[in-house]
Design a protein around this motif. Structure first.
Motif, PDB file in Angstrom:
ATOM      1  N   MET A 123       1.182  -1.098   0.040  1.00 17.58           N
ATOM      2  CA  MET A 123      -0.003   0.045   0.006  1.00 17.58           C
ATOM      3  C   MET A 123       0.856   1.457   0.053  1.00 17.58           C
ATOM      4  SD  MET A 123      -3.161   1.131  -0.127  1.00 17.58           S
ATOM      5  CE  MET A 123      -4.099   2.440   0.092  1.00 17.58           C
ATOM      6  N   SER A 124       1.974   1.158   0.781  1.00 18.89           N
ATOM      7  CA  SER A 124       2.777   2.469   0.786  1.00 18.89           C
ATOM      8  C   SER A 124       3.355   2.635  -0.384  1.00 18.89           C
ATOM      9  CB  SER A 124       3.765   2.342   1.961  1.00 18.89           C
ATOM     10  OG  SER A 124       4.672   1.085   1.705  1.00 18.89           O
ATOM     11  N   ALA A 125       3.863   1.715  -1.010  1.00 22.94           N
ATOM     12  CA  ALA A 125       4.584   1.723  -2.383  1.00 22.94           C
ATOM     13  C   ALA A 125       3.869   2.202  -3.206  1.00 22.94           C
ATOM     14  CB  ALA A 125       5.140   0.245  -2.843  1.00 22.94           C
ATOM     15  N   ARG A 126       2.476   1.859  -3.315  1.00 28.13           N
ATOM     16  CA  ARG A 126       1.416   2.430  -4.411  1.00 28.13           C
ATOM     17  C   ARG A 126       1.263   3.880  -4.208  1.00 28.13           C
ATOM     18  NH1 ARG A 126      -4.088  -0.682  -5.037  1.00 28.13           N
ATOM     19  NH2 ARG A 126      -2.568  -2.437  -5.577  1.00 28.13           N
ATOM     20  N   LEU A 127       0.977   4.256  -2.729  1.00 25.52           N
ATOM     21  CA  LEU A 127       1.003   5.774  -2.435  1.00 25.52           C
ATOM     22  C   LEU A 127       2.224   6.155  -2.912  1.00 25.52           C
ATOM     23  CD1 LEU A 127      -0.887   5.328   0.948  1.00 25.52           C
ATOM     24  CD2 LEU A 127      -1.923   6.013  -1.177  1.00 25.52           C
ATOM     25  N   ARG A 128       3.201   5.799  -2.635  1.00 18.92           N
ATOM     26  CA  ARG A 128       4.452   6.678  -3.330  1.00 18.92           C
ATOM     27  C   ARG A 128       4.616   6.787  -4.836  1.00 18.92           C
ATOM     28  NH1 ARG A 128       7.903   3.090  -1.474  1.00 18.92           N
ATOM     29  NH2 ARG A 128       7.930   3.696   0.614  1.00 18.92           N
ATOM     30  N   ARG A 129       4.164   5.575  -5.419  1.00 21.69           N
ATOM     31  CA  ARG A 129       4.198   6.013  -6.851  1.00 21.69           C
ATOM     32  C   ARG A 129       3.341   6.757  -7.335  1.00 21.69           C
ATOM     33  NH1 ARG A 129       3.110   1.170  -7.724  1.00 21.69           N
ATOM     34  NH2 ARG A 129       0.610   1.217  -8.415  1.00 21.69           N
ATOM     35  N   TYR A 130       1.722   6.941  -6.702  1.00 28.09           N
ATOM     36  CA  TYR A 130       0.823   8.072  -7.026  1.00 28.09           C
ATOM     37  C   TYR A 130       1.345   9.202  -6.685  1.00 28.09           C
ATOM     38  CZ  TYR A 130      -2.529   4.295  -7.386  1.00 28.09           C
ATOM     39  OH  TYR A 130      -3.315   3.124  -7.926  1.00 28.09           O
ATOM     40  N   PHE A 131       2.032   9.317  -5.607  1.00 27.99           N
ATOM     41  CA  PHE A 131       2.505  10.846  -5.166  1.00 27.99           C
ATOM     42  C   PHE A 131       3.531  11.347  -6.315  1.00 27.99           C
ATOM     43  CE2 PHE A 131       6.097  13.358  -3.028  1.00 27.99           C
ATOM     44  CZ  PHE A 131       5.147  14.473  -2.731  1.00 27.99           C
ATOM     45  N   LEU A 132       4.434  10.346  -6.668  1.00 25.16           N
ATOM     46  CA  LEU A 132       5.556  10.757  -7.767  1.00 25.16           C
ATOM     47  C   LEU A 132       5.070  11.205  -9.021  1.00 25.16           C
ATOM     48  CD1 LEU A 132       8.388   8.186  -6.744  1.00 25.16           C
ATOM     49  CD2 LEU A 132       8.352  10.742  -6.164  1.00 25.16           C
ATOM     50  N   THR A 133       4.014  10.284  -9.295  1.00 25.66           N
ATOM     51  CA  THR A 133       3.330  10.373 -10.464  1.00 25.66           C
ATOM     52  C   THR A 133       2.887  11.881 -10.736  1.00 25.66           C
ATOM     53  OG1 THR A 133       2.903   8.198 -10.948  1.00 25.66           O
ATOM     54  CG2 THR A 133       1.795   9.539 -12.242  1.00 25.66           C
ATOM     55  N   GLY A 134       1.883  12.258  -9.435  1.00 26.30           N
ATOM     56  CA  GLY A 134       1.213  13.544  -9.470  1.00 26.30           C
ATOM     57  C   GLY A 134       2.181  14.542  -9.390  1.00 26.30           C
ATOM     58  N   LEU A 135       3.169  14.419  -8.635  1.00 25.15           N
ATOM     59  CA  LEU A 135       4.456  15.366  -8.736  1.00 25.15           C
ATOM     60  C   LEU A 135       4.920  15.610  -9.991  1.00 25.15           C
ATOM     61  CD1 LEU A 135       6.223  17.434  -6.772  1.00 25.15           C
ATOM     62  CD2 LEU A 135       7.666  15.402  -6.551  1.00 25.15           C
ATOM     63  N   LEU A 136       5.263  14.614 -10.505  1.00 22.87           N
ATOM     64  CA  LEU A 136       5.846  14.808 -12.028  1.00 22.87           C
ATOM     65  C   LEU A 136       4.754  15.575 -12.974  1.00 22.87           C
ATOM     66  CD1 LEU A 136       7.791  11.588 -12.542  1.00 22.87           C
ATOM     67  CD2 LEU A 136       8.755  13.640 -12.369  1.00 22.87           C
ATOM     68  N   SER A 137       3.525  15.461 -12.689  1.00 27.84           N
ATOM     69  CA  SER A 137       2.412  15.701 -13.585  1.00 27.84           C
ATOM     70  C   SER A 137       1.883  17.298 -13.350  1.00 27.84           C
ATOM     71  CB  SER A 137       1.086  14.990 -13.381  1.00 27.84           C
ATOM     72  OG  SER A 137       1.257  13.815 -13.873  1.00 27.84           O
ATOM     73  N   THR A 138       2.292  17.695 -11.921  1.00 29.41           N
ATOM     74  CA  THR A 138       2.045  19.007 -11.407  1.00 29.41           C
ATOM     75  C   THR A 138       3.021  19.915 -11.586  1.00 29.41           C
ATOM     76  OG1 THR A 138       2.104  18.421  -9.363  1.00 29.41           O
ATOM     77  CG2 THR A 138       0.015  18.335 -10.286  1.00 29.41           C
ATOM     78  N   LEU A 139       4.213  19.488 -11.550  1.00 31.34           N
ATOM     79  CA  LEU A 139       5.449  20.325 -11.070  1.00 31.34           C
ATOM     80  C   LEU A 139       5.830  21.185 -12.420  1.00 31.34           C
ATOM     81  CD1 LEU A 139       7.828  20.976  -9.266  1.00 31.34           C
ATOM     82  CD2 LEU A 139       9.271  19.303 -10.496  1.00 31.34           C
ATOM     83  N   PRO A 140       5.521  20.736 -13.815  1.00 23.91           N
ATOM     84  CA  PRO A 140       5.814  21.533 -14.711  1.00 23.91           C
ATOM     85  C   PRO A 140       4.743  22.724 -14.879  1.00 23.91           C
ATOM     86  CG  PRO A 140       6.146  19.193 -15.718  1.00 23.91           C
ATOM     87  CD  PRO A 140       5.516  19.162 -14.138  1.00 23.91           C
ATOM     88  N   ILE A 141       3.372  22.251 -14.526  1.00 28.44           N
ATOM     89  CA  ILE A 141       2.493  23.275 -14.711  1.00 28.44           C
ATOM     90  C   ILE A 141       2.590  24.196 -13.420  1.00 28.44           C
ATOM     91  CG2 ILE A 141      -0.303  23.757 -14.279  1.00 28.44           C
ATOM     92  CD1 ILE A 141      -0.370  20.779 -15.356  1.00 28.44           C
TER      93      ILE A 141
END
Length: 219
Positions: free
Chosen positions: A1-19
């Motif tokens: 579960m923690s690995a999935r949340l970490r992956r979601y967080f990194l994906t969200g960070l990579l998606s929102t950081l450029p914007i």
């Protein structure tokens, strides 16, 4: 579960950081232009209409772009080249400042300039030893006839360095060892300047490769 949340967080960070970074830069430019225009208006004791205030920074940005274009037109003639050449030489005499200036100048020329040397295409070569591949630019193919006593079948390539490609070195390699790539020079430069983080969009294709080279790159 923690690995999935970490992956979601990194994906969200990579998606929102450029914007987020883009919006931050736009807001910073807007506020900077607003401060400049406000200072000029206060200096001349002018009071624009209230409805015009939100549009003043945009006018400032347009004026800045016009000023940059004017400087470009000036730098393109003889007098402008003399002036900017003198400024360039003066800045390069200042310790520490010249290092920063040279780095910014090289990166700007690489990304925005129109170099006199036109590379034919991007390629791969084994360098600096067998089993290691670097991206390079083909400068002069088949130079054996012009660089006697070098035998025929050699090509000059530029091996760029990150993040400033202009500081790379030109090496002469056997033409059979050059692996041309179906990739634009612009995408190749982005790859070099970003230290390999910005990869070309889509799958890079190998062009015609000699059999001796094809056997070396097969998994």
């Amino acid at each position: 579960m923690s690995a999935r949340l970490r992956r979601y967080f990194l994906t969200g960070l990579l998606s929102t950081l450029p914007i987020a970074v883009t919006l931050y830069v736009l807001v910073w430019v807007y506020n900077w232009s607003n401060n400049i225009i406000g200072s000029i208006l206060r200096a001349v004791d002018a009071e624009p209409s209230r409805w015009l205030l939100p549009f003043l920074p945009i006018l400032g940005i347009v004026a800045t772009l016009g000023l940059v274009a004017l400087v470009g037109a000036l730098a393109g003639n003889y007098v402008g080249r003399l002036i900017f050449g003198a400024i360039d030489r003066s800045i390069k005499t200042i310790p520490l400042v010249r290092e920063v200036y040279n780095a910014v100048q090289q990166i700007s020329h690489t990304l925005l300039g129109q170099p006199e040397v036109q590379f034919q295409r991007a390629a791969l070569v084994e360098y600096p030893r067998k089993g290691l591949y670097v991206l390079c630019f083909i400068a002069s193919p088949e130079v054996g006839k012009r660089l006697s006593p070098l035998p025929e079948g050699y090509t000059v390539v530029l091996v760029p360095t990150s993040p400033v490609p202009a500081s790379g070195m030109a090496i002469i390699v056997p033409t059979a060892d050059v692996i041309p790539l179906d990739i634009s020079i612009e995408d190749a430069l982005k790859y070099v300047v970003s230290a390999g983080f910005i990869l070309p969009e889509g799958k890079v294709k190998q062009l015609t490769i000699p059999p001796s080279v094809a056997t070396k790159v097969q998994p």
